[in-house]
Motif scaffolding. Structure first.
Motif, PDB file in Angstrom:
ATOM      1  N   TYR A  35      15.374  31.703  14.352  1.00 58.94           N
ATOM      2  CA  TYR A  35      14.798  31.941  15.772  1.00 58.94           C
ATOM      3  C   TYR A  35      14.955  33.340  16.131  1.00 58.94           C
ATOM      4  O   TYR A  35      15.395  34.295  15.332  1.00 58.94           O
ATOM      5  N   PHE A  36      14.324  33.932  17.228  1.00 65.81           N
ATOM      6  CA  PHE A  36      14.317  35.520  17.347  1.00 65.81           C
ATOM      7  C   PHE A  36      15.056  35.423  19.033  1.00 65.81           C
ATOM      8  O   PHE A  36      14.941  34.894  19.756  1.00 65.81           O
ATOM      9  N   MET A  37      15.885  36.933  18.893  1.00 65.35           N
ATOM     10  CA  MET A  37      16.664  37.222  20.026  1.00 65.35           C
ATOM     11  C   MET A  37      15.878  38.555  20.449  1.00 65.35           C
ATOM     12  O   MET A  37      15.407  39.408  19.775  1.00 65.35           O
ATOM     13  N   PHE A  38      15.786  38.610  21.710  1.00 65.32           N
ATOM     14  CA  PHE A  38      15.263  39.726  22.441  1.00 65.32           C
ATOM     15  C   PHE A  38      16.543  40.657  22.656  1.00 65.32           C
ATOM     16  O   PHE A  38      17.546  40.327  23.456  1.00 65.32           O
ATOM     17  N   VAL A  39      16.487  42.020  22.178  1.00 59.20           N
ATOM     18  CA  VAL A  39      17.412  43.028  22.483  1.00 59.20           C
ATOM     19  C   VAL A  39      17.199  43.608  23.893  1.00 59.20           C
ATOM     20  O   VAL A  39      15.998  44.330  23.733  1.00 59.20           O
ATOM     21  N   ILE A  40      17.948  43.555  24.830  1.00 60.02           N
ATOM     22  CA  ILE A  40      17.550  44.299  25.952  1.00 60.02           C
ATOM     23  C   ILE A  40      18.546  45.120  26.280  1.00 60.02           C
ATOM     24  O   ILE A  40      19.773  45.033  26.550  1.00 60.02           O
ATOM     25  N   GLN A  41      18.071  46.275  26.854  1.00 63.41           N
ATOM     26  CA  GLN A  41      18.933  47.261  27.275  1.00 63.41           C
ATOM     27  C   GLN A  41      18.926  47.238  28.798  1.00 63.41           C
ATOM     28  O   GLN A  41      17.803  47.228  29.507  1.00 63.41           O
ATOM     29  N   ARG A  82      19.298  37.944  24.190  1.00 60.80           N
ATOM     30  CA  ARG A  82      18.876  36.647  24.695  1.00 60.80           C
ATOM     31  C   ARG A  82      17.694  36.137  24.221  1.00 60.80           C
ATOM     32  O   ARG A  82      16.813  36.752  23.571  1.00 60.80           O
ATOM     33  N   ARG A  83      18.005  34.897  24.118  1.00 56.90           N
ATOM     34  CA  ARG A  83      16.592  33.830  23.547  1.00 56.90           C
ATOM     35  C   ARG A  83      15.738  33.737  24.663  1.00 56.90           C
ATOM     36  O   ARG A  83      16.017  33.874  26.124  1.00 56.90           O
ATOM     37  N   TYR A  84      14.560  33.340  24.390  1.00 52.10           N
ATOM     38  CA  TYR A  84      13.580  32.733  25.286  1.00 52.10           C
ATOM     39  C   TYR A  84      13.959  31.904  26.270  1.00 52.10           C
ATOM     40  O   TYR A  84      13.892  31.648  27.483  1.00 52.10           O
ATOM     41  N   ARG A  85      14.736  30.852  25.699  1.00 53.47           N
ATOM     42  CA  ARG A  85      15.377  29.627  26.219  1.00 53.47           C
ATOM     43  C   ARG A  85      16.093  30.075  27.302  1.00 53.47           C
ATOM     44  O   ARG A  85      16.467  29.231  28.380  1.00 53.47           O
ATOM     45  N   GLN A  86      17.031  30.929  27.409  1.00 50.88           N
ATOM     46  CA  GLN A  86      17.846  31.445  28.140  1.00 50.88           C
ATOM     47  C   GLN A  86      17.149  32.158  29.569  1.00 50.88           C
ATOM     48  O   GLN A  86      17.615  31.895  30.511  1.00 50.88           O
ATOM     49  N   PHE A  87      16.072  32.607  28.972  1.00 52.06           N
ATOM     50  CA  PHE A  87      15.192  33.037  30.155  1.00 52.06           C
ATOM     51  C   PHE A  87      14.606  31.949  31.016  1.00 52.06           C
ATOM     52  O   PHE A  87      14.861  31.956  32.257  1.00 52.06           O
ATOM     53  N   SER A 139      16.046  29.044  31.117  1.00 56.57           N
ATOM     54  CA  SER A 139      17.129  28.357  31.863  1.00 56.57           C
ATOM     55  C   SER A 139      17.361  28.994  33.232  1.00 56.57           C
ATOM     56  O   SER A 139      17.676  28.706  34.129  1.00 56.57           O
ATOM     57  N   LEU A 140      17.585  30.457  33.138  1.00 56.25           N
ATOM     58  CA  LEU A 140      17.726  31.172  34.363  1.00 56.25           C
ATOM     59  C   LEU A 140      16.717  30.904  35.427  1.00 56.25           C
ATOM     60  O   LEU A 140      16.989  30.869  36.740  1.00 56.25           O
ATOM     61  N   GLN A 141      15.456  30.944  35.076  1.00 50.47           N
ATOM     62  CA  GLN A 141      14.361  30.901  36.025  1.00 50.47           C
ATOM     63  C   GLN A 141      14.349  29.449  36.669  1.00 50.47           C
ATOM     64  O   GLN A 141      14.364  29.534  37.978  1.00 50.47           O
ATOM     65  N   ALA A 142      14.798  28.534  36.083  1.00 47.84           N
ATOM     66  CA  ALA A 142      15.090  27.078  36.529  1.00 47.84           C
ATOM     67  C   ALA A 142      16.199  27.001  37.441  1.00 47.84           C
ATOM     68  O   ALA A 142      15.893  26.713  38.561  1.00 47.84           O
ATOM     69  N   LYS A 143      17.126  27.711  37.304  1.00 47.79           N
ATOM     70  CA  LYS A 143      18.510  27.863  38.199  1.00 47.79           C
ATOM     71  C   LYS A 143      17.904  28.584  39.451  1.00 47.79           C
ATOM     72  O   LYS A 143      18.526  28.138  40.520  1.00 47.79           O
ATOM     73  N   LEU A 144      17.115  29.863  39.218  1.00 49.21           N
ATOM     74  CA  LEU A 144      16.706  30.361  40.255  1.00 49.21           C
ATOM     75  C   LEU A 144      15.746  29.832  41.360  1.00 49.21           C
ATOM     76  O   LEU A 144      15.979  29.974  42.555  1.00 49.21           O
ATOM     77  N   ARG A 145      14.856  29.178  40.670  1.00 51.67           N
ATOM     78  CA  ARG A 145      14.004  28.333  41.472  1.00 51.67           C
ATOM     79  C   ARG A 145      14.711  27.238  42.437  1.00 51.67           C
ATOM     80  O   ARG A 145      14.184  26.874  43.536  1.00 51.67           O
ATOM     81  N   GLY A 146      15.768  26.661  41.724  1.00 55.48           N
ATOM     82  CA  GLY A 146      16.365  25.305  42.530  1.00 55.48           C
ATOM     83  C   GLY A 146      16.879  25.739  43.496  1.00 55.48           C
ATOM     84  O   GLY A 146      17.229  25.206  44.554  1.00 55.48           O
ATOM     85  N   LYS A 147      17.671  27.339  43.589  1.00 59.51           N
ATOM     86  CA  LYS A 147      18.086  27.718  44.723  1.00 59.51           C
ATOM     87  C   LYS A 147      17.299  28.700  45.724  1.00 59.51           C
ATOM     88  O   LYS A 147      17.751  28.679  46.759  1.00 59.51           O
ATOM     89  N   PHE A 148      16.251  29.409  45.297  1.00 55.98           N
ATOM     90  CA  PHE A 148      15.399  30.354  46.062  1.00 55.98           C
ATOM     91  C   PHE A 148      14.024  29.957  46.202  1.00 55.98           C
ATOM     92  O   PHE A 148      13.655  30.454  47.182  1.00 55.98           O
TER      93      PHE A 148
END
Length: 347
Positions: free
Chosen positions: A36-42, A55-60, A62-71
């Protein structure tokens, strides 16, 4: 805390360790049960701290799903709602590396919009955890950082006259992917566009011209068809010795002193930063100095590297101030390292 943040003071009230911008610097393959591929983010913090996270795409996702649930207004009827930026969708078929490469531009846009949301969103625990540098992140060493922007504030962007070089002799490249510049110093182009090369900024970035605009862009986004000639590269990298004198303006606490400094060995039109800084420290017999040049608007700009010296030399050639024989056209402004009063801090 978000209820205390109001109006124009929102940003000032944020802690210095809050992430305010992020950019994908590279994509690296990681080994596990399956490749799998990791994004190197500064990541850049409000207090100007910088670090890398992986970070992997799946982590992006997951973050989006959590933010949508709250905001997200569709999922939440509370007062604190916000329209979230769109995240690129999942892709189930295709070459994993090509998929990751094509996602870079979309993820950069996603992170830029995400970190530009209201200040109270930046304080969300899930968002801060995502951009937090973990112990695992801190021990990893990025391999190449192909898409990391050069650490410079200004880049030469002189207009190139089309008639100077015949069309068929110009160094040029073809864009492989869409690229949207983050500011006025960066080019914006689409896949398939033709970009004429002006100069090499560093190993991973070029400066070029496209649609009558000049700017820098990552080498990995294009395919070089006709490269910059060795002769051009040599001229850019090896500026000949042209004089033995240069003028220095010393900014003291209560006045300015002008010194004409002589170098027996001569000085090039575009000297190296470390060499010039060393000469000035010896001249003033102190380490507590900073080098600056005066830009066309009359403001002092601090010199931090060779790129800044190059810009100083280019601007000086266009508007020479010292006309004495055996003088270089530019002049150096020397100030105390921690004295910020010499700069225009209220533009």
């Amino acid at each position: 805390m978000h209820q205390q943040l109001r109006g124009e003071s929102d940003y000032e009230q944020l802690p210095d360790d809050v992430p305010v911008s992020a950019h994908v610097a590279d994509v690296e393959q990681a080994k596990g049960i399956s490749a799998y591929f990791m994004f190197v983010i500064q990541v850049k913090q409000k207090g100007d701290g910088r670090y890398f996270i992986f970070r992997r795409y799946r982590q992006f996702h997951s973050l989006q799903a959590k933010l949508r649930g709250k905001f997200d207004p569709e999922n939440n009827k509370n007062f604190n709602t916000c329209v979230l930026p769109a995240l690129p969708g999942k892709v189930y078929l295709g070459n994993k590396q090509e998929i990751a490469e094509k996602r870079i531009h979309e993820l950069n846009i996603y992170m830029k919009k995400l970190l530009a949301l209201p200040a109270w969103i930046l304080l969300d625990a899930d968002l801060r955890i995502f951009f937090y540098q973990t112990t695992e992140d801190s021990v990893q060493v990025p391999k190449s950082l192909r898409r990391l922007r050069p650490p410079t504030r200004k880049v030469q962007t002189k207009t190139v006259k089309e008639e100077v070089i015949p069309e068929d002799e110009k160094p040029w490249a073809e864009a492989l992917y869409n690229f949207t510049g983050a500011n006025d110093l960066e080019l914006t182009f689409k896949a398939g566009d033709i970009i004429y090369l002006l100069k090499k900024v560093n190993e991973q970035w070029f400066e070029g011209i496209h649609s009558h605009s000049t700017g820098i862009f990552p080498k990995s986004f294009v395919r070089i068809i006709k490269d910059l000639s060795q002769e051009v590269a040599t001229i850019q990298e090896d500026r000949r010795i042209v004089a033995h004198w240069f003028r220095c303006v010393h900014h003291k606490e209560d006045c300015c002193e002008i010194r004409d400094i002589y170098l027996k060995t001569g000085i090039s039109l575009q000297p190296e930063y470390k060499m010039l800084l060393s000469k000035m420290r010896a001249e003033f017999e102190t380490e507590d100095i900073a080098l600056n040049y005066c830009d066309p608007e009359g403001d002092l700009v601090r010199i931090l590297d060779d790129t800044d010296l190059e810009l100083m030399a280019v601007e000086a050639e266009e508007r020479p101030k010292v006309t004495k024989a055996d003088f270089v056209p530019w002049r150096v402004h020397v100030s105390r390292k921690h004295d910020l009063t010499v700069y225009n801090i209220h533009p």
